[in-house]
Design a protein around this motif. Structure first.
Motif, short mmCIF file in Angstrom:
data_model
loop_
_atom_site.label_atom_id
_atom_site.label_comp_id
_atom_site.label_asym_id
_atom_site.label_seq_id
_atom_site.Cartn_x
_atom_site.Cartn_y
_atom_site.Cartn_z
N LEU A 21 0.82 -1.20 0.00
CA LEU A 21 0.00 0.00 0.00
C LEU A 21 0.86 1.26 0.00
O LEU A 21 1.93 1.29 0.61
N PRO A 22 0.39 2.32 -0.67
CA PRO A 22 1.14 3.58 -0.69
C PRO A 22 0.86 4.41 0.56
O PRO A 22 0.36 5.53 0.48
N LEU A 23 1.17 3.85 1.72
CA LEU A 23 0.89 4.52 2.99
C LEU A 23 2.17 4.65 3.81
O LEU A 23 3.07 3.81 3.72
N ALA A 24 2.22 5.70 4.62
CA ALA A 24 3.34 5.87 5.55
C ALA A 24 3.08 5.02 6.79
O ALA A 24 1.93 4.74 7.13
N GLU A 25 4.15 4.60 7.44
CA GLU A 25 4.02 3.86 8.70
C GLU A 25 3.21 4.68 9.70
O GLU A 25 3.37 5.90 9.79
N GLN A 26 2.32 4.01 10.41
CA GLN A 26 1.47 4.62 11.44
C GLN A 26 0.45 5.60 10.89
O GLN A 26 -0.17 6.34 11.66
N GLU A 27 0.26 5.62 9.57
CA GLU A 27 -0.74 6.51 8.98
C GLU A 27 -2.14 5.98 9.31
O GLU A 27 -2.41 4.79 9.24
#
Length: 67
Positions: A21-27
């Motif tokens: 997924l194109p997500l930042a950690e802890q997003e």
């Protein structure tokens, strides 16, 4: 708000994405879950099965889990 559509599998209480997924950690994200038809429902009528779709689902799932 940005939206992305992903496919995931629910396994042992956790949704597991089919691809990264194109997500930042802890997003933090919000989820909306759409439950699709089972494999038996998708293929019902393609071959001569006269039993209930639930029984066909059981047979397919049992086969996928192994002997």
């Amino acid at each position: 708000m940005k939206r992305i559509l992903i496919k995931a599998i629910y396994e042992n209480g956790v949704l597991k994405p089919a691809e990264p997924l194109p997500l930042a950690e802890q997003e933090t994200v919000s989820l909306m879950v759409f439950i699709g038809p089972s494999r038996a429902e998708q293929s019902y009528g393609l071959f001569k099965w006269t039993g209930p779709v639930e029984e066909l689902d059981y047979l397919i799932e049992s086969r996928e889990e192994g002997p």
